[in-house]
Motif scaffolding. Structure first.
Motif, PDB file in Angstrom:
ATOM      1  N   PRO A   1       0.533  -1.287   0.084  1.00 14.16           N
ATOM      2  CA  PRO A   1       0.130   0.399  -0.039  1.00 14.16           C
ATOM      3  C   PRO A   1       0.912   1.259   0.094  1.00 14.16           C
ATOM      4  N   ARG A   2       0.632   2.332  -0.527  1.00 13.17           N
ATOM      5  CA  ARG A   2       1.030   3.326  -0.674  1.00 13.17           C
ATOM      6  C   ARG A   2       0.403   4.461  -1.243  1.00 13.17           C
ATOM      7  N   VAL A   3       0.525   6.054  -1.333  1.00 15.62           N
ATOM      8  CA  VAL A   3       0.461   7.161  -2.121  1.00 15.62           C
ATOM      9  C   VAL A   3       1.662   7.688  -3.063  1.00 15.62           C
ATOM     10  N   TRP A   4       2.641   7.534  -2.690  1.00 16.69           N
ATOM     11  CA  TRP A   4       3.559   8.489  -3.284  1.00 16.69           C
ATOM     12  C   TRP A   4       4.051   7.126  -4.690  1.00 16.69           C
ATOM     13  N   HIS A   5       4.309   7.275  -5.895  1.00 17.57           N
ATOM     14  CA  HIS A   5       4.332   6.211  -7.002  1.00 17.57           C
ATOM     15  C   HIS A   5       5.848   5.342  -6.833  1.00 17.57           C
ATOM     16  N   ARG A   6       7.332   5.697  -6.291  1.00 14.28           N
ATOM     17  CA  ARG A   6       8.505   5.264  -5.416  1.00 14.28           C
ATOM     18  C   ARG A   6       8.706   4.763  -7.040  1.00 14.28           C
ATOM     19  N   ASP A   7       8.507   6.109  -8.201  1.00 15.61           N
ATOM     20  CA  ASP A   7       9.911   5.695  -9.682  1.00 15.61           C
ATOM     21  C   ASP A   7      10.226   7.370  -9.598  1.00 15.61           C
ATOM     22  N   PHE A   8      11.884   6.893  -9.289  1.00 17.16           N
ATOM     23  CA  PHE A   8      12.781   8.148  -9.329  1.00 17.16           C
ATOM     24  C   PHE A   8      12.863   8.481 -10.892  1.00 17.16           C
ATOM     25  N   PHE A   9      12.380   7.489 -11.889  1.00 11.96           N
ATOM     26  CA  PHE A   9      12.385   8.292 -13.312  1.00 11.96           C
ATOM     27  C   PHE A   9      11.010   9.604 -13.454  1.00 11.96           C
ATOM     28  N   ASP A  10      10.420   9.222 -12.217  1.00 14.02           N
ATOM     29  CA  ASP A  10       9.096   9.995 -12.754  1.00 14.02           C
ATOM     30  C   ASP A  10       9.304  11.333 -11.971  1.00 14.02           C
ATOM     31  N   ALA A  11      10.445  11.330 -11.227  1.00 11.38           N
ATOM     32  CA  ALA A  11      10.455  12.512 -10.244  1.00 11.38           C
ATOM     33  C   ALA A  11      12.615  13.710 -11.034  1.00 11.38           C
ATOM     34  N   HIS A  12      11.822  14.386 -11.528  1.00 13.78           N
ATOM     35  CA  HIS A  12      12.493  15.477 -12.649  1.00 13.78           C
ATOM     36  C   HIS A  12      13.435  16.804 -11.279  1.00 13.78           C
ATOM     37  N   ILE A  13      14.584  16.872 -11.437  1.00 16.44           N
ATOM     38  CA  ILE A  13      15.656  17.343 -10.940  1.00 16.44           C
ATOM     39  C   ILE A  13      15.352  19.071 -10.881  1.00 16.44           C
ATOM     40  N   VAL A  14      15.291  19.939 -10.587  1.00 20.01           N
ATOM     41  CA  VAL A  14      14.499  21.913 -11.495  1.00 20.01           C
ATOM     42  C   VAL A  14      15.620  22.627 -10.434  1.00 20.01           C
ATOM     43  N   ALA A  15      15.853  21.863  -9.247  1.00 21.34           N
ATOM     44  CA  ALA A  15      17.680  23.569  -9.489  1.00 21.34           C
ATOM     45  C   ALA A  15      18.803  22.412  -8.544  1.00 21.34           C
ATOM     46  N   CYS A  16      20.196  22.040  -8.909  1.00 20.02           N
ATOM     47  CA  CYS A  16      20.888  21.997  -8.359  1.00 20.02           C
ATOM     48  C   CYS A  16      22.041  22.853  -8.852  1.00 20.02           C
ATOM     49  N   PRO A  17      23.058  22.424  -7.433  1.00 19.67           N
ATOM     50  CA  PRO A  17      24.603  22.829  -7.809  1.00 19.67           C
ATOM     51  C   PRO A  17      24.772  22.814  -9.061  1.00 19.67           C
ATOM     52  N   ASP A  18      24.832  21.913  -9.319  1.00 20.49           N
ATOM     53  CA  ASP A  18      25.703  20.684 -10.245  1.00 20.49           C
ATOM     54  C   ASP A  18      24.476  21.316 -11.613  1.00 20.49           C
ATOM     55  N   ALA A  19      24.547  21.785 -12.823  1.00 24.84           N
ATOM     56  CA  ALA A  19      23.670  22.853 -13.211  1.00 24.84           C
ATOM     57  C   ALA A  19      23.386  21.952 -14.221  1.00 24.84           C
ATOM     58  N   SER A  20      24.350  21.170 -14.323  1.00 25.04           N
ATOM     59  CA  SER A  20      24.068  19.925 -15.608  1.00 25.04           C
ATOM     60  C   SER A  20      23.111  18.449 -15.904  1.00 25.04           C
ATOM     61  N   LEU A  21      22.899  18.568 -14.294  1.00 24.26           N
ATOM     62  CA  LEU A  21      21.690  17.762 -14.241  1.00 24.26           C
ATOM     63  C   LEU A  21      19.838  18.184 -14.225  1.00 24.26           C
ATOM     64  N   VAL A  22      20.263  20.178 -14.026  1.00 21.77           N
ATOM     65  CA  VAL A  22      18.675  20.328 -13.905  1.00 21.77           C
ATOM     66  C   VAL A  22      18.135  19.844 -15.241  1.00 21.77           C
ATOM     67  N   GLY A  23      16.765  19.380 -14.900  1.00 18.07           N
ATOM     68  CA  GLY A  23      15.937  18.364 -16.118  1.00 18.07           C
ATOM     69  C   GLY A  23      15.511  17.274 -16.192  1.00 18.07           C
ATOM     70  N   LYS A  24      17.003  17.089 -15.485  1.00 20.01           N
ATOM     71  CA  LYS A  24      17.009  15.212 -15.813  1.00 20.01           C
ATOM     72  C   LYS A  24      16.953  14.625 -14.646  1.00 20.01           C
ATOM     73  N   SER A  25      15.206  13.543 -14.545  1.00 17.98           N
ATOM     74  CA  SER A  25      15.234  12.680 -13.885  1.00 17.98           C
ATOM     75  C   SER A  25      16.273  12.282 -12.827  1.00 17.98           C
ATOM     76  N   PHE A  26      16.308  11.591 -11.118  1.00 13.57           N
ATOM     77  CA  PHE A  26      17.007  10.715 -10.692  1.00 13.57           C
ATOM     78  C   PHE A  26      17.561   9.301 -11.985  1.00 13.57           C
ATOM     79  N   GLY A  27      16.234   8.785 -12.433  1.00 11.43           N
ATOM     80  CA  GLY A  27      15.748   7.392 -12.904  1.00 11.43           C
ATOM     81  C   GLY A  27      18.252   8.234 -13.915  1.00 11.43           C
ATOM     82  N   GLN A  28      17.358   8.833 -14.503  1.00  5.94           N
ATOM     83  CA  GLN A  28      18.452   9.045 -16.210  1.00  5.94           C
ATOM     84  C   GLN A  28      19.569   9.086 -15.325  1.00  5.94           C
ATOM     85  N   VAL A  29      19.632  10.019 -14.249  1.00  6.87           N
ATOM     86  CA  VAL A  29      20.921  10.513 -13.468  1.00  6.87           C
ATOM     87  C   VAL A  29      21.558   9.176 -13.097  1.00  6.87           C
ATOM     88  N   ALA A  30      20.918   8.141 -12.171  1.00  7.78           N
ATOM     89  CA  ALA A  30      21.505   6.867 -12.536  1.00  7.78           C
ATOM     90  C   ALA A  30      21.440   6.255 -12.724  1.00  7.78           C
TER      91      ALA A  30
END
Length: 601
Positions: free
Chosen positions: A369-398
């Motif tokens: 049972p859950r509320v969050w879908h728990r899919d880091f491919f559906d979780a996108h970075i919108v701000a980060c000191p490493d600007a190259s990561l902005v716009g990517k999902s955590f799944g893509q980074v992985a």
């Protein structure tokens, strides 16, 4: 020559909030109320405020039934982030959380972590201003403030339980209230209802946790109550016709059945008016919302119940700074991280291989049972000191780094902490399902959580965004409801169900008004922005902007917001809002009373 009216709204398309057909009308306001709704122009000579509403919609002010402004209203009673969007009435005390009876320290621990507001500022506000000890004194305090919008309130069960039992006993699963303590809680509930409160709010979802150091990470007191305790309160609510607001165990949803049964009104038993969180088209459980809404319709039609699911009629998009997001409370590894306040200690945990294995196990369980879908491919970075990561999902980074998505997420949180900001949509992502829910008689529009989760989401303008969807569907030739019904669902339907004088704009009604420019109902209303909250130490809050759509807001017959700006003194020196008591007309605001006295003289 003195005009017959204090304000005239000229030539707008007028909606009365009942769902009746709209029409071009001239609305005259006097002494805080609607004095005339006329087909022909009203006499304007001497009228101090005339608004030409040609081509615009003149509608009742929106009602926001689910907010957590309980602390913010103390320091900023204008509640500008709601009123600028045409909201003129807000409800406090949801989810078992109110500030009526408990001490400032207890209230801060109850409120802050659950609603993601800074504890130190909540505590400071309550320590400075909490003079009330009862529901009646609380109402007096609110009405002493320069209120902007109208306020209605629930009494919170966690507040009640903490006050009577003490917070330690209230969150101890081995403890039960004595008979004397139960009677005292019943007396306090009766007293609040006599003061005009909406009803009682409770909570059965265990992943709402306490803040502070004394009982940190314990679930809210209301979650420790037995159903025998709930039933005693429900008898009072049923007898008085008041509302139970609550949430089932959001993780399992199974105890929703008990709420259904409690609402049933057969064999001479009066129905219990029940509103529950939440009708949401969750990505994690795409079929569940259909079943829950179908059950609500069934028991309302065939079992004499009076049950409503609260529904947010927009996509449920959330943002997070690092791991600070309430959805992580739903599984063990997430709870363990959020339990730790200090960044160094938390990073040590997040770096531990054993902890990471546990996090991956929680993440990968497919059918829990859950509320969050728990899919880091559906979780996108919108701000980060490493600007190259902005716009990517955590799944893509992985994928790039050759890691498991959990490890990529935790690595970035350890490295950047709250400076890595990301977003995901948890629910309400399918437009066709949103349309169906908006029209479902078993749901009511709400659950904005206004004033809470300040860094995570912003739904202050959800009524405006719903009107945009309805208008665009009609313009495209695929209407799913009329504009009149949409206005009714956001205004008069709510006022009538909760028993307060709000949400309608007929002759004699309070003049709480939103003037909407339909040309401004465009993509701009979906945007997110940030504004500092001075009352919370300048914390940057997520907000909405509907300036092109909401041309003006009136509360108690007075224009408080117009053309993107609030009038001087709003929320500071003048009071336009009132405390809305169930079944009783609210007193005239101060300006209206003064105008009435002047006319009498």
């Amino acid at each position: 020559m003195q005009s017959a009216y204090d304000v005239i709204l000229r030539n707008g398309r007028w909606f009365d909030g009942t769902g009746a057909p709209s029409a071009v009308r001239h609305v005259g306001i006097r002494d805080g109320r609607v004095a005339a709704v006329s087909e022909s122009p009203l006499p304007e000579r001497g009228c101090p405020e005339i608004i030409d509403a040609t081509g615009q919609w003149v509608i009742p002010g929106f009602v926001d039934i689910h907010t957590h402004y309980d602390a913010e209203v103390i320091a900023a009673p204008g509640l500008r982030e709601s009123v600028r969007h045409g909201v003129t009435s807000v409800f406090l005390g949801s989810c078992s959380l109110s500030t009526i009876h408990s001490t400032p320290l207890d209230c801060a621990d109850l409120f802050s972590r659950v609603e993601a507001v800074p504890r130190e500022h909540v505590l400071s506000l309550l320590e400075q201003h909490k003079t009330w000890q009862s529901a009646g004194e609380y109402v007096q305090f609110l009405e002493s403030l320069p209120l902007g919008p109208n306020i209605a309130a629930f009494l919170g069960h966690s507040d009640l339980r903490t006050h009577v039992m003490g917070l330690g006993r209230a969150v101890d699963p081995r403890e039960r209230p004595s008979e004397a303590e139960m009677r005292r809680m019943e007396e306090l509930l009766d007293d609040a209802l006599a003061q005009g409160f909406l009803g009682l709010s409770t909570m059965t979802n265990p992943w709402d946790k306490l803040d502070g150091d004394r009982y940190r990470s314990k679930s809210l007191p209301s979650t420790f109550a037995t159903w025998a305790e709930y039933k005693r309160f429900n008898r009072i609510l049923r007898r008085t016709g008041r509302v139970l607001q609550s949430a089932p165990n959001i993780t399992t949803k199974v105890n929703a059945v008990r709420f259904f049964l409690q609402s049933v009104g057969l064999f001479g038993r009066r129905a219990l008016k029940t509103t529950l969180l939440t009708a949401a088209d969750a990505k994690s459980t795409p079929l569940l919302v259909r079943a829950l809404c179908g059950m609500a319709r069934f028991i309302n039609r065939f079992a004499g119940a009076d049950f409503r699911w609260q529904h947010l009629p927009v996509p449920f998009e959330v943002y997070a700074d690092g791991i600070d997001l309430v959805v992580f409370e739903e599984f063990g590894a997430g709870r363990a991280a959020l339990h730790l306040k200090e960044e160094v200690e938390r990073n040590r945990l997040l770096s531990d291989p054993k902890y990471r294995r546990q996090f991956r196990r929680d993440y990968e369980v497919k059918f829990s049972p859950r509320v969050w879908h728990r899919d880091f491919f559906d979780a996108h970075i919108v701000a980060c000191p490493d600007a190259s990561l902005v716009g990517k999902s955590f799944g893509q980074v992985a994928q790039v780094r050759g890691l498991h998505p959990v490890d990529a997420f935790l690595d970035l949180v350890v490295e950047y902490g709250t400076r890595v900001r990301w977003k995901t949509t948890i629910a309400n992502h399918r437009p066709e399902v949103l349309d169906r829910l908006a029209a479902d008689a078993g749901v009511q529009m709400g659950f904005a959580d206004s004033g809470a989760h300040l860094r995570n989401m912003a739904f202050y303008n959800f009524p405006v965004r719903m009107l945009r969807r309805v208008k665009e569907a009609a313009d495209a030739g695929r209407p799913f409801m009329s504009i009149e019904r949409a206005v009714h669902r956001l205004t008069g339907e709510l006022g009538a169900w909760y028993g307060i004088h709000a949400g309608t704009l007929r002759q004699g009604d309070r003049a709480d008004v939103a003037i909407i420019d339909p040309a401004g109902l465009d993509a701009s209303v979906d945007g997110y922005y940030e504004e500092p909250v001075p009352e919370y130490g300048g914390l940057q809050r997520m907000v909405n902007r509907s300036d092109a759509a909401v041309r003006a807001t009136l509360v108690g017959g007075r224009v408080v917001y117009r053309g993107g700006n609030f009038v001087p003194g709003y929320g500071e020196t003048m009071r336009t809002g009132s405390f809305l008591r169930v079944g009783r007309a609210a007193a005239l605001p101060a300006l209206a009373a003064a105008n009435a006295d002047e006319r009498a003289a």
